[in-house]
Design a protein around this motif. Structure first.
Motif, mmCIF file in Angstrom:
data_model
loop_
_atom_site.group_PDB
_atom_site.id
_atom_site.type_symbol
_atom_site.label_atom_id
_atom_site.label_comp_id
_atom_site.label_asym_id
_atom_site.label_seq_id
_atom_site.Cartn_x
_atom_site.Cartn_y
_atom_site.Cartn_z
ATOM 1 N N VAL A 133 0.958 -39.243 29.015
ATOM 2 C CA VAL A 133 1.006 -40.073 27.821
ATOM 3 C C VAL A 133 1.814 -41.326 28.128
ATOM 4 C CG1 VAL A 133 1.760 -40.215 25.427
ATOM 5 C CG2 VAL A 133 0.743 -38.093 26.288
ATOM 6 N N VAL A 134 1.164 -42.459 28.012
ATOM 7 C CA VAL A 134 1.784 -43.753 28.296
ATOM 8 C C VAL A 134 2.287 -44.347 26.985
ATOM 9 C CG1 VAL A 134 1.413 -46.067 29.255
ATOM 10 C CG2 VAL A 134 0.214 -44.079 30.237
ATOM 11 N N GLU A 135 3.519 -44.836 26.996
ATOM 12 C CA GLU A 135 4.033 -45.513 25.811
ATOM 13 C C GLU A 135 3.040 -46.586 25.371
ATOM 14 O OE1 GLU A 135 8.301 -46.723 25.464
ATOM 15 O OE2 GLU A 135 7.438 -48.748 25.468
ATOM 16 N N PRO A 136 2.740 -46.682 24.068
ATOM 17 C CA PRO A 136 1.770 -47.684 23.628
ATOM 18 C C PRO A 136 2.113 -49.087 24.136
ATOM 19 C CG PRO A 136 2.283 -46.202 21.819
ATOM 20 C CD PRO A 136 3.213 -45.843 22.940
ATOM 21 N N PHE A 137 1.092 -49.782 24.619
ATOM 22 C CA PHE A 137 1.286 -51.143 25.089
ATOM 23 C C PHE A 137 1.564 -52.074 23.909
ATOM 24 C CE2 PHE A 137 -1.872 -49.490 28.316
ATOM 25 C CZ PHE A 137 -0.946 -49.370 29.345
ATOM 26 N N TRP A 138 2.164 -53.241 24.195
ATOM 27 C CA TRP A 138 2.332 -54.282 23.188
ATOM 28 C C TRP A 138 2.171 -55.625 23.882
ATOM 29 C CZ3 TRP A 138 1.378 -54.305 18.410
ATOM 30 C CH2 TRP A 138 1.794 -55.354 17.579
ATOM 31 N N ASP A 142 7.493 -60.837 20.116
ATOM 32 C CA ASP A 142 7.835 -60.416 18.766
ATOM 33 C C ASP A 142 7.356 -58.982 18.558
ATOM 34 O OD1 ASP A 142 8.639 -60.594 16.043
ATOM 35 O OD2 ASP A 142 6.545 -60.965 15.486
ATOM 36 N N ARG A 143 8.264 -58.115 18.123
ATOM 37 C CA ARG A 143 7.935 -56.699 17.968
ATOM 38 C C ARG A 143 8.250 -56.265 16.547
ATOM 39 N NH1 ARG A 143 7.998 -53.656 22.873
ATOM 40 N NH2 ARG A 143 9.050 -51.933 21.830
ATOM 41 N N ALA A 169 6.205 -48.910 28.665
ATOM 42 C CA ALA A 169 4.990 -49.697 28.871
ATOM 43 C C ALA A 169 4.845 -50.817 27.848
ATOM 44 C CB ALA A 169 3.759 -48.792 28.849
ATOM 45 N N SER A 170 5.450 -50.661 26.680
ATOM 46 C CA SER A 170 5.373 -51.720 25.672
ATOM 47 C C SER A 170 6.134 -52.971 26.103
ATOM 48 C CB SER A 170 5.928 -51.230 24.330
ATOM 49 O OG SER A 170 7.334 -51.021 24.407
ATOM 50 N N GLN A 171 6.966 -52.825 27.133
ATOM 51 C CA GLN A 171 7.780 -53.949 27.624
ATOM 52 C C GLN A 171 7.172 -54.642 28.841
ATOM 53 O OE1 GLN A 171 10.555 -54.791 26.040
ATOM 54 N NE2 GLN A 171 11.113 -52.977 24.860
ATOM 55 N N TRP A 172 6.117 -54.096 29.401
ATOM 56 C CA TRP A 172 5.645 -54.567 30.702
ATOM 57 C C TRP A 172 5.210 -56.022 30.715
ATOM 58 C CZ3 TRP A 172 2.241 -49.890 32.711
ATOM 59 C CH2 TRP A 172 3.098 -48.828 33.025
#
Length: 208
Positions: A133-138, A142-143, A169-172
């Motif tokens: 399970v990969v952390e949801p991408f973003w 702005d979050r 992964a949302s920070q990549w």
């Protein structure tokens, strides 16, 4: 509950029956939207590097509830979950959640329930598969608060089924607008290459 289809499973493994079959349950960021060629998306890159056979039915705009043709657990055959289970993969990547932010907070309860149902359905139907399970991408610096909320729900349900997890992964892509395609919504080739590099490092930490 969706079940393994021996014919589809055999077809998916036909190219190299000895290679691990790896399925991807994802949205546009796993489909590779924005890349100049599907071969450059991160999922295909990591599969090629590892000699894995890829099955990637990812769909633009898909979420745990967003743009679903069916509502878990009443899946239609066209949904990604039945497609993945039918092929009996060795590894399943779950990279969902980005698009559900656009239904927050109005559909918060439905999103939480869908995450739990999807995860328990996968682990029940594919007890021998390794689920990652990969952390949801973003995609923007702005979050909105919903990003962390959905991440927390995904992380909680991943832990509940004993899945491997890829954090952060949302920070990549954060702080790198030069890695985005002209639409401003999806990575370009450079962005997908960076995602592949970071995914490769995370998978090595998991022993893959």
């Amino acid at each position: 509950m969706p079940t393994v289809d021996p014919a589809l499973a055999a077809e998916a493994r036909a190219a190299d029956p000895d290679a691990p079959l790896v399925a991807f349950y994802g949205d546009s960021y796993t489909l590779g939207t924005g890349a100049s060629d599907p071969a450059l998306r991160w999922s295909t890159t990591i599969c090629a590097d590892r000699g894995w056979t890829e099955f990637n039915p990812s769909v633009n705009g898909l979420g745990f509830v967003n743009n679903r043709a069916s509502t878990p657990p009443d899946y239609l055959d066209s949904d990604e979950i039945p497609q993945i289970i039918a092929r009996d993969p060795d590894i399943v990547f779950v990279t969902m959640g980005l698009n559900d932010n656009f239904s927050m907070p109005e559909r918060a309860d439905a999103i939480q329930n869908a995450i739990a149902t999807d995860f328990t359905t996968l682990v029940a139907a594919l007890p021998d598969a390794r689920i990652i399970v990969v952390e949801p991408f973003w995609y923007t610096d702005d979050r909105p608060p919903s990003v962390q909320t959905v991440i927390d729900w995904v992380d909680r349900e991943a832990a509940a089924i004993g899945a491997d997890r890829v954090p952060d992964a949302s920070q990549w892509l954060r702080g790198h607008p030069e890695w985005m395609a002209a639409d401003g919504l999806h990575p370009d080739d450079q962005g997908y290459a960076e995602m592949a590099r970071r995914m490769d490092a995370a998978l090595r930490e998991l022993g893959l």
